[in-house]
Write a protein that holds these residues in place. Structure first.
Motif, PDB file in Angstrom:
ATOM      1  N   GLY A   1      21.331  56.344  33.508  1.00  0.00           N
ATOM      2  CA  GLY A   1      19.908  56.679  33.556  1.00  0.00           C
ATOM      3  C   GLY A   1      19.560  57.901  32.741  1.00  0.00           C
ATOM      4  N   HIS A   2      20.585  58.517  32.084  1.00  0.00           N
ATOM      5  CA  HIS A   2      20.390  59.677  31.197  1.00  0.00           C
ATOM      6  C   HIS A   2      19.694  60.842  31.905  1.00  0.00           C
ATOM      7  N   HIS A   3      20.133  61.108  33.131  1.00  0.00           N
ATOM      8  CA  HIS A   3      19.592  62.269  33.836  1.00  0.00           C
ATOM      9  C   HIS A   3      20.033  63.556  33.135  1.00  0.00           C
ATOM     10  N   ALA A   4      19.240  64.573  33.310  1.00  0.00           N
ATOM     11  CA  ALA A   4      19.551  65.861  32.675  1.00  0.00           C
ATOM     12  C   ALA A   4      20.902  66.382  33.156  1.00  0.00           C
ATOM     13  N   GLY A   5      21.674  66.904  32.214  1.00  0.00           N
ATOM     14  CA  GLY A   5      22.963  67.499  32.548  1.00  0.00           C
ATOM     15  C   GLY A   5      24.126  66.540  32.549  1.00  0.00           C
ATOM     16  N   THR A   6      23.860  65.241  32.385  1.00  0.00           N
ATOM     17  CA  THR A   6      24.952  64.266  32.394  1.00  0.00           C
ATOM     18  C   THR A   6      25.593  64.166  31.009  1.00  0.00           C
ATOM     19  N   VAL A   7      26.819  63.667  31.004  1.00  0.00           N
ATOM     20  CA  VAL A   7      27.522  63.399  29.743  1.00  0.00           C
ATOM     21  C   VAL A   7      27.315  61.923  29.438  1.00  0.00           C
ATOM     22  N   HIS A   8      26.568  61.606  28.399  1.00  0.00           N
ATOM     23  CA  HIS A   8      26.193  60.229  28.114  1.00  0.00           C
ATOM     24  C   HIS A   8      27.410  59.390  27.716  1.00  0.00           C
ATOM     25  N   ILE A   9      27.424  58.161  28.192  1.00  0.00           N
ATOM     26  CA  ILE A   9      28.502  57.236  27.867  1.00  0.00           C
ATOM     27  C   ILE A   9      28.315  56.724  26.439  1.00  0.00           C
TER      28      ILE A   9
ATOM     29  N   GLY B   1      41.744  50.398  58.856  1.00  0.00           N
ATOM     30  CA  GLY B   1      40.498  51.046  59.257  1.00  0.00           C
ATOM     31  C   GLY B   1      40.173  52.261  58.414  1.00  0.00           C
ATOM     32  N   LEU B   2      41.175  53.101  58.166  1.00  0.00           N
ATOM     33  CA  LEU B   2      40.969  54.289  57.340  1.00  0.00           C
ATOM     34  C   LEU B   2      40.613  53.896  55.903  1.00  0.00           C
ATOM     35  N   ALA B   3      41.289  52.856  55.403  1.00  0.00           N
ATOM     36  CA  ALA B   3      41.088  52.444  54.006  1.00  0.00           C
ATOM     37  C   ALA B   3      39.677  51.916  53.772  1.00  0.00           C
ATOM     38  N   VAL B   4      39.165  51.127  54.706  1.00  0.00           N
ATOM     39  CA  VAL B   4      37.834  50.550  54.536  1.00  0.00           C
ATOM     40  C   VAL B   4      36.795  51.651  54.346  1.00  0.00           C
ATOM     41  N   ILE B   5      36.870  52.690  55.179  1.00  0.00           N
ATOM     42  CA  ILE B   5      35.908  53.794  55.077  1.00  0.00           C
ATOM     43  C   ILE B   5      36.128  54.581  53.785  1.00  0.00           C
ATOM     44  N   GLU B   6      37.373  54.941  53.520  1.00  0.00           N
ATOM     45  CA  GLU B   6      37.710  55.754  52.339  1.00  0.00           C
ATOM     46  C   GLU B   6      37.279  55.078  51.049  1.00  0.00           C
ATOM     47  N   TYR B   7      37.676  53.818  50.864  1.00  0.00           N
ATOM     48  CA  TYR B   7      37.396  53.130  49.609  1.00  0.00           C
ATOM     49  C   TYR B   7      35.909  52.838  49.446  1.00  0.00           C
ATOM     50  N   THR B   8      35.239  52.511  50.551  1.00  0.00           N
ATOM     51  CA  THR B   8      33.801  52.239  50.477  1.00  0.00           C
ATOM     52  C   THR B   8      33.034  53.463  49.990  1.00  0.00           C
ATOM     53  N   ILE B   9      33.396  54.628  50.510  1.00  0.00           N
ATOM     54  CA  ILE B   9      32.709  55.863  50.110  1.00  0.00           C
ATOM     55  C   ILE B   9      32.937  56.165  48.630  1.00  0.00           C
ATOM     56  N   VAL B  10      34.205  56.143  48.208  1.00  0.00           N
ATOM     57  CA  VAL B  10      34.520  56.509  46.821  1.00  0.00           C
ATOM     58  C   VAL B  10      33.918  55.499  45.840  1.00  0.00           C
ATOM     59  N   ILE B  11      34.090  54.204  46.114  1.00  0.00           N
ATOM     60  CA  ILE B  11      33.548  53.187  45.210  1.00  0.00           C
ATOM     61  C   ILE B  11      32.024  53.258  45.179  1.00  0.00           C
ATOM     62  N   GLY B  12      31.418  53.489  46.331  1.00  0.00           N
ATOM     63  CA  GLY B  12      29.957  53.615  46.384  1.00  0.00           C
ATOM     64  C   GLY B  12      29.449  54.751  45.516  1.00  0.00           C
ATOM     65  N   PHE B  13      30.102  55.913  45.615  1.00  0.00           N
ATOM     66  CA  PHE B  13      29.679  57.046  44.795  1.00  0.00           C
ATOM     67  C   PHE B  13      30.016  56.830  43.321  1.00  0.00           C
ATOM     68  N   ALA B  14      31.094  56.127  43.030  1.00  0.00           N
ATOM     69  CA  ALA B  14      31.450  55.848  41.631  1.00  0.00           C
ATOM     70  C   ALA B  14      30.379  54.975  40.982  1.00  0.00           C
ATOM     71  N   ILE B  15      29.929  53.956  41.708  1.00  0.00           N
ATOM     72  CA  ILE B  15      28.871  53.085  41.179  1.00  0.00           C
ATOM     73  C   ILE B  15      27.560  53.866  41.046  1.00  0.00           C
ATOM     74  N   ALA B  16      27.252  54.684  42.070  1.00  0.00           N
ATOM     75  CA  ALA B  16      26.029  55.499  42.005  1.00  0.00           C
ATOM     76  C   ALA B  16      26.093  56.477  40.836  1.00  0.00           C
ATOM     77  N   GLY B  17      27.274  57.047  40.606  1.00  0.00           N
ATOM     78  CA  GLY B  17      27.449  57.976  39.493  1.00  0.00           C
ATOM     79  C   GLY B  17      27.264  57.295  38.157  1.00  0.00           C
ATOM     80  N   LEU B  18      27.782  56.076  38.042  1.00  0.00           N
ATOM     81  CA  LEU B  18      27.655  55.323  36.796  1.00  0.00           C
ATOM     82  C   LEU B  18      26.178  55.025  36.507  1.00  0.00           C
ATOM     83  N   VAL B  19      25.457  54.608  37.539  1.00  0.00           N
ATOM     84  CA  VAL B  19      24.022  54.346  37.383  1.00  0.00           C
ATOM     85  C   VAL B  19      23.284  55.627  37.008  1.00  0.00           C
ATOM     86  N   TYR B  20      23.675  56.724  37.620  1.00  0.00           N
ATOM     87  CA  TYR B  20      23.044  58.035  37.362  1.00  0.00           C
ATOM     88  C   TYR B  20      23.246  58.447  35.897  1.00  0.00           C
TER      89      TYR B  20
END
Length: 484
Positions: A192-200, A170-189
């Motif tokens: 998208g070449h938003h200001a202040g990001t370090v381009h890949i 139960g703890l893992a499902v919540i923990e991993y979903t949050i981190v993976i979700g933000f990791a994917i959102a961060g990658l998209v961000y």
């Protein structure tokens, strides 16, 4: 503790209570191994470090480091096929190489898990308060929160391995979903070449990083310690269905999942903000980045993931350390009462209670007594070295045990000798480099841990007269294995 039934003439006494066999499956065992690595909390500690020392070349470093870890995990798998005992490396090293070395291996395992868990308990207070957007400078508040969480997880650990596994899932499902979700959102961000990001760029795919300014050596040193703890799946092997097969599979799956999880989290989050902002917020980098991506709600969600990660690793720390102690006490190398198992709960109650209260006591002393904090910080700093040592010894035990099979085929030569020797050599290199780079206080902390282990070993041998030190060495007979 084990209940002692009254003896009736003509009726033999009941056999001693034992851990519950076939209680959990491979998926639950895998989650237990993952939880002992504290993935979200580890990302919080390593995000800035890996990005800075590798100059954003952390992705390939994490992937390359996973290779020797997978090889070591396979060594655990092969040894568990021989002897599925929750003492694990303590017994494998002792029976394959030398019982004295086996005892020291078990001692390092206990210290690594207790100290590693305490380091999480210390930050439970701030982690829990961050979820609610609060902060406190009161050490007593931190002690209270830490003690409460430890007691809850201790009760769960005592009640049984099934409820422990369900809680961890139960703890893992919540923990991993949050981190993976933000990791994917961060990658998209970032893409998208938003200001202040370090381009890949392609430099992210090189261990030397952007402009060749990264240090692969420093990256490997950090990455090895990031992976530590996946072996947790092996210490509940007596309670897993197909106990000789599934725990080894769980260990390999855990390492593979961690490789994907850490690489995705690192690449997805490290470029969301500028290097300066990342450095300025290094203590809570994932929470800060989640705030950039999702506002205050995002920051609180990431804080929740880290808090759940610490809570989960506290629970597994109690469960796994208690079973290592139980396995060692069964041979009287530790006080024999620690091998008692409750007939009602089928868990090592006394071992669990002692581990739980040790965690509370050590964390309280650390938080309330500033004079010991530096000394204990030095001990925490060498915890990763302890994991490296017993990983190396386990790989060597596998080679020694299967030595008659090493030259039976090219495949066995590669899998049973060349690869584990290479993995042990890599970890040995990291170990030596880390010790050489460590300050004298940390080096002496490592010496002190080993010295105390030697004292306890001599006590077990000559005072407790443990039969473990008289066991005969064992090795594989060289015949084809049923489960390769």
């Amino acid at each position: 503790m084990t209940e002692q039934p009254a003896t009736v003439v003509g009726i033999p006494p009941a056999p001693p209570a034992r851990l519950e066999p076939n209680a959990i499956g491979v998926a639950q065992d895998t989650v237990i191994g993952l939880a002992s690595s504290a993935p979200a909390a580890t990302v919080g500690l390593s995000l800035f470090l890996l990005a800075s020392v590798t100059a954003y070349g952390s992705g390939p470093i994490l992937i390359l480091t996973a290779i020797p870890m997978l090889i070591i995990a396979n060594a655990y798998r092969r040894l568990n096929m021989w002897n599925a005992n929750c003492g694990a490396s303590f017994e494998w090293v002792g029976r394959a190489i030398n019982p004295y070395l086996g005892f020291l291996t078990g001692w390092l395992m206990i210290v690594a898990y207790i100290i590693g868990t305490v380091s999480g308990v210390e930050v439970l207070g701030p982690s829990v308060l961050a979820v609610f957007g609060h902060s406190s400078a009161s050490s007593w508040a931190y002690v209270g929160i830490g003690a409460a969480v430890v007691l809850v997880m201790l009760v769960i650990a005592i009640i049984g391995i099934k409820i422990t596994a369900r809680t961890q899932v139960g703890l893992a499902v919540i923990e991993y979903t949050i981190v993976i979700g933000f990791a994917i959102a961060g990658l998209v961000y970032v893409l998208g070449h938003h200001a202040g990001t370090v381009h890949i760029t392609s430099a992210w795919l090189r261990p030397s990083g952007i402009g060749g300014k990264g240090s692969a050596v420093a990256g490997f040193l950090a990455a090895v310690f990031v992976y530590g703890g996946w072996d947790g799946s092996m210490y509940v092997n007596e309670e897993v269905r197909h106990r000789r097969i599934n725990p080894g599979r769980a260990a390999i799956i855990a390492v593979a999942f961690l490789a994907v999880f850490y690489t995705l989290a690192q690449i997805g989050l490290q470029g969301v903000v500028s290097p300066k902002q990342l450095a300025n917020n290094s203590a809570s980098a994932p929470v800060y980045i989640a705030g950039i991506l999702g506002g205050s709600s995002g920051a609180k969600a990431m804080a929740l993931a880290i808090a759940l990660s610490v809570i989960a690793t506290t629970g597994t720390g109690i469960v796994l350390t208690a079973r290592i102690i139980y396995g060692m006490a069964s041979y009287r190398v530790l006080p024999e009462f620690l091998s008692n198992v409750s007939r009602r709960y089928a868990t090592p109650v006394w071992s669990s209670i002692i581990v739980g209260f040790l965690l509370i006591a050590i964390a309280a002393v650390y938080l309330l007594t500033s004079s010991v904090q530096n000394a204990f910080d030095n001990v925490i700093a060498v915890t990763g070295l302890l994991f490296s040592i017993f990983y190396i010894l386990t790989a060597l035990a596998m080679i020694v045990y299967y030595r008659r099979r090493v030259f039976s085929s090219v495949w066995d030569t590669i899998v049973l000798a060349i690869l584990p020797l290479g993995a042990a050599g890599f970890l040995g290199w990291v170990l030596v480099k880390s010790i050489m780079a460590a300050p004298g206080s940390q080096q002496w902390s490592l010496v002190g841990i080993i010295a105390l282990g030697v004292v306890l070993m001599l006590s077990a041998r000559f005072i407790q007269r443990s039969p473990f030190f008289h066991i005969e060495r064992e090795s594989d007979d060289g015949q084809p294995a049923k489960h390769a």
